[in-house]
Scaffold this motif. Structure first.
Motif, PDB file in Angstrom:
ATOM      1  N   SER A   1       1.556   9.652  -5.248  1.00  5.68           N
ATOM      2  CA  SER A   1       2.004  11.008  -4.939  1.00  5.68           C
ATOM      3  C   SER A   1       2.862  11.560  -6.065  1.00  5.68           C
ATOM      4  CB  SER A   1       2.782  11.004  -3.620  1.00  5.68           C
ATOM      5  OG  SER A   1       3.340  12.274  -3.360  1.00  5.68           O
ATOM      6  N   PHE A   2       3.741  10.728  -6.593  1.00  3.87           N
ATOM      7  CA  PHE A   2       4.623  11.193  -7.670  1.00  3.87           C
ATOM      8  C   PHE A   2       3.805  11.523  -8.922  1.00  3.87           C
ATOM      9  CE2 PHE A   2       7.406  10.594 -11.295  1.00  3.87           C
ATOM     10  CZ  PHE A   2       8.525  11.324 -10.919  1.00  3.87           C
ATOM     11  N   VAL A   3       2.842  10.674  -9.240  1.00  3.04           N
ATOM     12  CA  VAL A   3       2.000  10.906 -10.422  1.00  3.04           C
ATOM     13  C   VAL A   3       1.232  12.215 -10.277  1.00  3.04           C
ATOM     14  CG1 VAL A   3      -0.027  10.068 -11.652  1.00  3.04           C
ATOM     15  CG2 VAL A   3       1.808   8.488 -11.051  1.00  3.04           C
ATOM     16  N   THR A   4       0.710  12.454  -9.077  1.00  2.00           N
ATOM     17  CA  THR A   4      -0.056  13.680  -8.835  1.00  2.00           C
ATOM     18  C   THR A   4       0.827  14.917  -8.971  1.00  2.00           C
ATOM     19  OG1 THR A   4      -1.513  12.473  -7.321  1.00  2.00           O
ATOM     20  CG2 THR A   4      -1.523  14.882  -7.175  1.00  2.00           C
ATOM     21  N   GLN A   5       2.063  14.837  -8.477  1.00  2.00           N
ATOM     22  CA  GLN A   5       2.955  15.997  -8.482  1.00  2.00           C
ATOM     23  C   GLN A   5       3.636  16.222  -9.830  1.00  2.00           C
ATOM     24  OE1 GLN A   5       5.723  15.444  -5.250  1.00  2.00           O
ATOM     25  NE2 GLN A   5       4.083  15.100  -3.747  1.00  2.00           N
ATOM     26  N   ASN A   6       3.606  15.210 -10.712  1.00  2.00           N
ATOM     27  CA  ASN A   6       4.303  15.328 -11.994  1.00  2.00           C
ATOM     28  C   ASN A   6       3.373  14.932 -13.141  1.00  2.00           C
ATOM     29  OD1 ASN A   6       7.379  15.677 -11.073  1.00  2.00           O
ATOM     30  ND2 ASN A   6       6.424  14.119  -9.770  1.00  2.00           N
ATOM     31  N   PRO A   7       2.305  15.695 -13.356  1.00  2.00           N
ATOM     32  CA  PRO A   7       1.323  15.302 -14.385  1.00  2.00           C
ATOM     33  C   PRO A   7       1.876  15.343 -15.800  1.00  2.00           C
ATOM     34  CG  PRO A   7       0.879  17.514 -13.574  1.00  2.00           C
ATOM     35  CD  PRO A   7       1.943  16.955 -12.694  1.00  2.00           C
ATOM     36  N   GLY A   8       2.961  16.087 -16.040  1.00  2.00           N
ATOM     37  CA  GLY A   8       3.518  16.163 -17.386  1.00  2.00           C
ATOM     38  C   GLY A   8       4.771  15.338 -17.558  1.00  2.00           C
ATOM     39  N   ASP A   9       5.039  14.450 -16.636  1.00  2.00           N
ATOM     40  CA  ASP A   9       6.277  13.683 -16.684  1.00  2.00           C
ATOM     41  C   ASP A   9       6.285  12.729 -17.880  1.00  2.00           C
ATOM     42  OD1 ASP A   9       8.090  11.278 -15.865  1.00  2.00           O
ATOM     43  OD2 ASP A   9       8.625  12.919 -14.513  1.00  2.00           O
ATOM     44  N   PRO A  10       7.430  12.631 -18.595  1.00  2.00           N
ATOM     45  CA  PRO A  10       7.499  11.714 -19.736  1.00  2.00           C
ATOM     46  C   PRO A  10       7.265  10.254 -19.367  1.00  2.00           C
ATOM     47  CG  PRO A  10       9.359  13.240 -19.749  1.00  2.00           C
ATOM     48  CD  PRO A  10       8.668  13.418 -18.444  1.00  2.00           C
ATOM     49  N   LEU A  11       7.500   9.911 -18.104  1.00  2.00           N
ATOM     50  CA  LEU A  11       7.311   8.541 -17.658  1.00  2.00           C
ATOM     51  C   LEU A  11       5.902   8.300 -17.105  1.00  2.00           C
ATOM     52  CD1 LEU A  11      10.678   7.861 -15.781  1.00  2.00           C
ATOM     53  CD2 LEU A  11      10.007   7.038 -18.036  1.00  2.00           C
ATOM     54  N   LEU A  12       5.001   9.222 -17.334  1.00  2.00           N
ATOM     55  CA  LEU A  12       3.703   9.156 -16.666  1.00  2.00           C
ATOM     56  C   LEU A  12       2.957   7.860 -16.976  1.00  2.00           C
ATOM     57  CD1 LEU A  12       1.955  10.797 -14.767  1.00  2.00           C
ATOM     58  CD2 LEU A  12       0.783  11.757 -16.745  1.00  2.00           C
ATOM     59  N   ASP A  13       2.967   7.418 -18.245  1.00  2.00           N
ATOM     60  CA  ASP A  13       2.245   6.192 -18.582  1.00  2.00           C
ATOM     61  C   ASP A  13       2.837   4.983 -17.863  1.00  2.00           C
ATOM     62  OD1 ASP A  13       0.294   7.249 -20.314  1.00  2.00           O
ATOM     63  OD2 ASP A  13       1.756   7.391 -21.927  1.00  2.00           O
ATOM     64  N   LEU A  14       4.169   4.909 -17.814  1.00  2.95           N
ATOM     65  CA  LEU A  14       4.808   3.811 -17.091  1.00  2.95           C
ATOM     66  C   LEU A  14       4.468   3.878 -15.606  1.00  2.95           C
ATOM     67  CD1 LEU A  14       6.763   1.414 -16.927  1.00  2.95           C
ATOM     68  CD2 LEU A  14       8.630   3.062 -16.719  1.00  2.95           C
ATOM     69  N   LEU A  15       4.439   5.103 -15.054  1.00  4.04           N
ATOM     70  CA  LEU A  15       4.119   5.264 -13.645  1.00  4.04           C
ATOM     71  C   LEU A  15       2.688   4.817 -13.363  1.00  4.04           C
ATOM     72  CD1 LEU A  15       5.723   8.778 -13.096  1.00  4.04           C
ATOM     73  CD2 LEU A  15       6.582   6.610 -12.226  1.00  4.04           C
TER      74      LEU A  15
ATOM     75  N   GLY B   1       0.818  -1.215   0.000  1.00  5.71           N
ATOM     76  CA  GLY B   1       0.000   0.000   0.000  1.00  5.71           C
ATOM     77  C   GLY B   1       0.846   1.257   0.000  1.00  5.71           C
ATOM     78  N   GLU B   2       1.921   1.244   0.788  1.00  2.00           N
ATOM     79  CA  GLU B   2       2.789   2.422   0.846  1.00  2.00           C
ATOM     80  C   GLU B   2       3.503   2.645  -0.479  1.00  2.00           C
ATOM     81  OE1 GLU B   2       6.673   3.938   3.376  1.00  2.00           O
ATOM     82  OE2 GLU B   2       5.174   2.659   4.354  1.00  2.00           O
ATOM     83  N   ALA B   3       3.905   1.540  -1.133  1.00  6.16           N
ATOM     84  CA  ALA B   3       4.524   1.679  -2.449  1.00  6.16           C
ATOM     85  C   ALA B   3       3.550   2.337  -3.417  1.00  6.16           C
ATOM     86  CB  ALA B   3       4.957   0.312  -2.969  1.00  6.16           C
ATOM     87  N   GLY B   4       2.296   1.950  -3.322  1.00  2.00           N
ATOM     88  CA  GLY B   4       1.281   2.571  -4.171  1.00  2.00           C
ATOM     89  C   GLY B   4       1.107   4.054  -3.864  1.00  2.00           C
ATOM     90  N   LYS B   5       1.150   4.387  -2.580  1.00  2.00           N
ATOM     91  CA  LYS B   5       0.997   5.789  -2.196  1.00  2.00           C
ATOM     92  C   LYS B   5       2.162   6.630  -2.714  1.00  2.00           C
ATOM     93  CE  LYS B   5      -1.685   4.916   2.021  1.00  2.00           C
ATOM     94  NZ  LYS B   5      -1.685   4.958   3.505  1.00  2.00           N
ATOM     95  N   ARG B   6       3.374   6.088  -2.652  1.00  2.00           N
ATOM     96  CA  ARG B   6       4.534   6.819  -3.160  1.00  2.00           C
ATOM     97  C   ARG B   6       4.364   7.110  -4.653  1.00  2.00           C
ATOM     98  NH1 ARG B   6       9.052   6.953   0.166  1.00  2.00           N
ATOM     99  NH2 ARG B   6       9.036   5.538   1.955  1.00  2.00           N
ATOM    100  N   LEU B   7       3.956   6.089  -5.384  1.00  2.00           N
ATOM    101  CA  LEU B   7       3.766   6.282  -6.819  1.00  2.00           C
ATOM    102  C   LEU B   7       2.625   7.246  -7.096  1.00  2.00           C
ATOM    103  CD1 LEU B   7       4.220   2.791  -8.527  1.00  2.00           C
ATOM    104  CD2 LEU B   7       5.502   4.864  -8.943  1.00  2.00           C
TER     105      LEU B   7
END
Length: 845
Positions: free
Chosen positions: A339-353, A331-337
Motif C-alpha cells: 500500500s505504501f509503495v502504491t501511494q508513494n511512487p516517487g518516494d526516495p526509499l522506493l527501491d528499499l521498500l 501477509g499483512e506486513a506485505g500488504k502494508r508495504l
C-alpha cells in the motif's frame, strides 16, 4: 555507554540547538577586560580589533591567522593573553583540537588573569576529543583553582557532562544534585540561566540511566516552574515522557506527549515537522510497551509521510514491518508495504521498500509447508516482480541484493515446474549477485547457488569450480563455515563422481574427514555426505544416513569409522552420555583397531563431559598406563591431576603428585602443558599450606621459563604466585624467618613482571600488590621511604593503560591509605598533614 533512550533524547536536543553551538559552550569571553574590547587608535590596537572582529563575525580561519600574526608582532602586548585564548577558540571552532590544546598549554604560564579561561578551554577541547576522564579532571581543576571564575557554572556542568559521557552516572548525579556541589552553588542565583536548566536536564538523563525514574521525574517537574525557553521546555517534556514510560506510567507518558504536541507552535515549520516525528516515534514506543501493537503501528505510520526526515521514515518502515511480523502477520506486513509503495511512487526509499516487500513475499513462501508451498508460486511471482523493478533502476545500490533474491525465486519456480530455462535464468541472476556484492555471506551464497544451478543443468565442471570457490574462499566466515562449506565439499564429491575426477573427490574427503583413513571411493563419498550433514547442524539426519550406509555396505572396511562418526554426531549435539556409551561399545567390539588409543581418549573425555567423573578418572588412568607414548598421554595425566585438585581438601597432595608426573616423565618432551603442570603443582602445594614446597615449585618453574625466548606469559604468573607464597608464610622466604625480608623478596619477584612483561594484563596488579607490600613494610619498619615506594607503586597501577576499573579502584584506595598514614606520622608538619589528607580525600572520592 549512554543508554539508547538517552541517546535519542540527546539527538533531539542536538536538533534544537543553534548551529555550531554545544550547550556547554559560551563562545564569548565574558571575563575579558573591558579595556581589551575597546577600539584602540594604535597600530597594535587596530590589528587586535581586526582579528577580534573576524572572530565575532565567524571567520575563524582568518581570525586564527590574524591572532597568530598579532602575537608574533606584538609579543609584549598586554592583549597577548586575550589573543591567545581567542586564537585557541578559532582552532577549536575548526575542530583542530590538538592545536588548541598545544597552544593553550604552551601559553598557560603567561595567562595571568585569564588562567581560568585557558583551563576551561583545555577542558572543552579534551571533551570534544572524547577524552572524558581528562575533561572531567580539567573541569574540576577550574572549579578548585578558580572559585570566583565566571566559568564556574559552565565548568561544573562540563565536569558533570564528562562524567555522564564516561558512563559514571552516579557521579554525575552527585555532581549535579548535592547541595554543596559547585553546580548547585553556582546555579543558586541563576535559576533561569540556560546552563542551570541544562544541568537539571542532564540530571534527569542520569537518573534515567540509573533507572531511578521517579527521581528523574521529580527533577523535571520542578523545572516546570522556571522561565524556560521553548526548546528547553520541549526537551524537558520529551525526557519526562521517557521517564514516565520507563517507569510504566504509560497513560501519564501519553498525556505528556500530547502536551509536547501543543509546544510545536513555538518552532519553525521545518523544526516542528522533525519534532512531531520524534513525538510519533515516542508514542509508538509507549504503545508497544503497553502491548497495544496496532496503536504502535499507527503511530509509526504517521512517520511514513514524505515530509518526515529520512531517518525517522526508515525507522517507521522497519518498526511497522517488525511489529506486524511479531504478530506472525507476514501477509499483512506485505500488504502494508504494498500500500505504501502504491501511494508513494516517487518516494526516495522506493527501491528499499520494493526490496523489503519482495523479501516478505519470499519469506511468506518459505514459511509454508511443503504441500501448500507447491501451489503458492504466485508469491514467488509477486516477489520476483518487486526485485525486477529494483534491478531496472541501474543506479540503486540494492541491485546486487535484488539479483540474489530474484535468483531464489527463479530457482524455486524452475524446480517446481522442472523448467531448465528458469534454472538458467536463476544461474545468471546468482552470477550477477556474486559480481555485484562485496565479499560477504551473501556473495558466498550467490556463488553456492550458481554452482547448484550448474549441477542441476548437468554442467558438473563449472559446478565443481564454484563449489571449490565457496569451500576455499569463505571458510573464515563463521556462518558459511557452519552452513555451507560442508555441503559444498559434499557436492564436490558428487560432481567429481559424475566427472570421474577422483583427485577432487579425495581432496574434499580429506578436508571434511581428516580423521578417517581413506577407503573405496564410493564408500568415502557416502561417508562424506553423512559427515557433512552432521557438520551443518543436522546430526540426527546424519545418523539416519549412517544407518543406511551400514545396510548398503555391511562388509565395508569403513564400518568402524562409520560407527565412530555416529558417536561424534552425539558429540555435535552435546549428548556426551550417549557418545560415551557408543565409545564403550566400540572399544568392546573393536579392541584391536588402529584407532583404539584415540578412541579410548575420546571415551574418557566424553565420560568427563557427561558428568561421569569417576568413570573418566578410571579411563584416563588406564589410558596413561596402556598408551604411555601416545601424544594424548600427558593431557590424560593432567586431567587426573585436575580431578584431585577439584576434589580439594586432603586430595591436594594427590593432585600435586599427579601434576609432577606430567613434567617429570622423560618420555614426554617439555611443552606448554608440562610448564602449566609445574605451575599447578605449586598451586596444589600452596592450597595444602605447603608454602616451602610451593615456593620451590614456582622458583624452579621460573628458572626453566627464563631460559626460553621469547619468555612465555606463564612466567609472569609464576612471579606473582611466588610473591604471594613468600608473604603468606613467614618461613617461605629464602633462608629467613624475618617477615620484612619476605616482603622484600615478594616485591623483588613482583617487580620483574612490569620489567619483563610490560604489555601483560598482570602488570597493574603487580604494581598494586607491590604498593600493598611496601605499605606493610612501612608499617613494620617505620621507614618513610617505604611509604614513598608504596605511593609510586600505587600510582603506576592507577595510571596503567592495562588496569581495569577494579584494579584502578583498589589502587586509588591503597594510595589514599598510604597518604593518610603519612599524614598521621609524628614528624609530619601540620601544613603537610593537611595537604596529605586533602590528597587522600581526593583519591577516596
Amino acid at each position: 555507554m549512554i543508554p539508547g533512550n538517552v541517546k535519542s533524547l540527546l539527538a533531539v536536543a542536538a536538533r534544537l540547538m543553534r548551529p555550531g553551538h554545544r550547550f556547554l559552550l559560551l563562545v564569548t569571553l565574558s571575563s575579558l577586560s573591558s579595556a581589551g574590547l575597546r577600539a584602540a587608535a594604535t597600530a597594535e590596537g587596530r590589528a587586535y580589533d581586526a582579528a577580534r572582529n573576524m572572530f565575532y563575525g565567524g571567520d575563524y580561519e582568518r581570525a586564527e591567522k590574524e591572532f597568530g600574526e598579532f602575537i608574533k608582532i606584538h609579543p609584549d602586548s598586554e592583549k597577548v593573553p586575550e589573543a591567545v585564548v581567542l586564537q585557541a577558540q578559532c582552532s577549536y571552532q575548526q575542530q583542530k583540537l590538538d592545536e588548541t590544546l598545544a597552544l593553550l598549554r604552551g601559553r598557560l604560564v603567561g595567562a595571568g588573569k585569564l588562567a581560568d579561561e585557558y583551563r576551561y578551554w583545555i577542558a572543552e577541547s579534551l571533551f570534544q576529543k572524547a577524552d572524558y576522564a581528562g575533561a572531567a579532571t580539567s573541569f574540576a581543576q577550574v572549579l578548585s583553582d578558580f572559585p570566583n571564575s565566571a566559568r564556574r557554572l559552565a565548568a561544573s556542568l562540563g565536569e558533570a557532562y564528562a562524567r555522564f559521557k564516561a558512563g559514571e552516572l552516579q557521579q554525575t548525579v552527585d555532581l549535579l544534585s548535592q547541595p554543596k556541589s559547585a553546580f548547585q552553588q553556582a546555579a543558586q542565583n541563576r535559576m533561569d540561566d540556560d546552563l542551570a536548566v541544562r544541568g537539571h536536564l542532564l540530571l534527569g538523563e542520569a537518573y534515567f540511566g540509573l533507572k531511578q525514574f521517579q527521581r528523574g521525574q521529580e527533577v523535571l517537574i520542578r523545572l516546570a516552574d522556571r522561565n524556560l525557553r521553548p526548546d528547553l521546555n520541549w526537551q524537558r517534556l520529551y525526557l519526562l515522557a521517557r521517564l514516565q514510560s520507563a517507569g510504566e506510567q504509560f497513560d501519564a507518558a501519553l498525556q505528556t506527549t500530547t502536551n509536547l504536541l501543543g509546544q510545536l507552535t513555538a518552532f519553525t515549520n521545518l523544526a516542528a515537522l522533525s519534532l512531531q516525528a520524534d513525538i510519533s516515534a515516542l508514542q509508538a514506543e509507549i504503545f508497544e510497551q503497553k502491548g497495544q501493537m496496532e496503536s504502535a503501528i499507527q503511530a509509526y505510520e504517521k512517520n511514513l509521510n514524505p515530509t518526515v526526515p529520512m531517518g525517522r521514515r526508515r525507522q517507521a518502515l522497519q518498526q511497522t514491518v517488525r511489529l506486524t511480523l511479531a504478530q506472525n502477520k507476514i501477509g499483512e506486513a506485505g500488504k502494508r508495504l504494498e500500500s505504501f509503495v502504491t501511494q508513494n511512487p516517487g518516494d526516495p526509499l522506493l527501491d528499499l521498500l520494493r526490496l523489503t516487500l519482495g523479501e516478505l513475499r519470499l519469506r511468506e513462501y518459505y514459511e509454508l509447508a511443503e504441500e501448500p508451498r507447491s501451489n503458492a508460486t504466485n508469491l514467488l511471482q509477486q516477489a520476483k516482480t518487486q526485485f525486477e523493478q529494483v534491478i531496472a533502476n541501474a543506479n540503486t545500490q540494492l541491485v546486487a541484493k535484488a539479483q540474489l533474491d530474484r535468483g531464489w525465486c527463479l530457482w524455486e519456480l524452475g524446480r517446481s515446474d522442472a523448467d531448465t530455462n528458469r534454472i538458467s535464468e536463476s544461474m545468471l541472476a546468482f552470477q550477477a549477485a556474486a559480481d555485484g556484492l562485496p565479499r560477504s555471506e551473501g556473495q558466498a551464497v550467490a556463488r553456492f547457488k550458481r554452482a547448484d544451478c550448474q549441477f542441476h543443468l548437468l554442467a558438473y565442471a563449472g559446478a565443481l569450480t564454484n563449489y571449490w570457490v565457496v569451500a576455499n574462499n569463505y571458510a573464515d566466515l563463521p556462518k558459511i563455515q557452519s552452513d555451507l562449506v560442508g555441503l559444498a565439499l559434499y557436492q564436490i564429491v558428487r560432481a567429481s563422481i559424475q566427472l570421474g575426477d577422483s583427485t577432487n573427490a579425495d581432496q574434499a574427503v580429506q578436508r571434511i574427514l581428516a580423521d578417517y583413513p581413506p577407503g573405496e571411493l564410493n564408500d568415502r563419498s557416502l561417508l562424506l555426505y553423512g559427515q557433512a550433514l552432521s557438520r551443518v547442524s543436522d546430526p540426527a539426519r546424519a545418523r539416519e544416513f549412517f544407518a543406511d550406509f551400514v545396510k548398503r555396505f555391511p562388509q565395508s572396511q569403513m564400518l568402524p569409522e562409520v560407527e565412530l562418526a555416529v558417536a561424534r554426531t552425539y558429540e555435535e549435539e552435546g549428548n556426551w552420555a550417549e557418545a560415551a556409551t557408543l565409545y564403550d561399545q566400540w572399544t568392546a567390539k573393536r579392541g584391536e583397531h588402529v584407532a583404539r588409543p584415540s578412541v579410548e581418549f575420546d571415551r574418557a573425555w566424553a565420560n568427563s563431559l557427561a558428568g561421569n567423573e569417576t568413570n573418566a578418572y578410571t579411563l584416563f588412568t588406564n589410558f596413561v598406563a596402556q598408551f604411555p607414548a601416545h601424544p594424548f598421554a600427558p593431557q590424560a595425566q593432567y586431567w587426573v591431576a585436575d580431578y584431585f585438585y577439584r576434589l580439594g581438601g586432603t586430595n591436594y597432595v594427590k593432585a600435586e603428585e599427579n601434576y609432577q608426573k606430567v613434567y617429570q616423565n622423560t618420555n614426554w618432551p617439555p611443552s606448554e602443558l608440562s610448564f602449566q603442570a609445574r605451575m599447578m603443582a605449586g598451586r596444589a602445594a600452596f592450597a595444602r599450606q605447603g608454602y616451602n614446597a610451593a615456593a620451590n615449585y614456582f622458583t624452579s618453574l621460573i628458572n626453566e621459563l627464563a631460559k626460553l625466548n621469547p619468555r612465555p606469559a606463564l612466567l609472569a604468573e609464576a612471579y606473582y604466585a611466588l610473591a604471594d607464597t613468600y608473604v603468606r608464610n613467614p618461613e617461605a622466604g629464602p633462608g629467613s624467618t624475618n617477615i620484612l625480608d619476605n616482603y622484600t623478596e615478594a616485591i623483588v619477584a613482583l617487580s620483574r613482571i612490569p620489567r619483563e612483561f610490560p604489555d601483560k594484563a598482570l602488570v597493574p596488579l603487580a604494581w598494586g600488590q607491590m604498593g600493598a607490600y611496601y605499605a606493610q613494610l612501612a608499617a613494620l619498619s617505620h621507614d618513610p621511604k617505604d611509604y614513598e615506594r608504596a605511593t609510586n607503586a600505587f600510582t603506576n597501577a592507577l595510571y596503567s593503560d592495562l588496569a581495569d576499573p577494579t584494579c584502578r579502584g583498589m589502587a586509588e584506595v591503597g594510595l589514599a591509605r598510604v597518604l593518610e598514614k603519612q599524614a598521621q606520622a609524628q614528624e609530619t608538619k601540620p601544613a603537610d598533614r593537611t595537604s596529605l589528607l586533602n590528597e587522600a580525600f581526593t583519591h577516596y572520592w
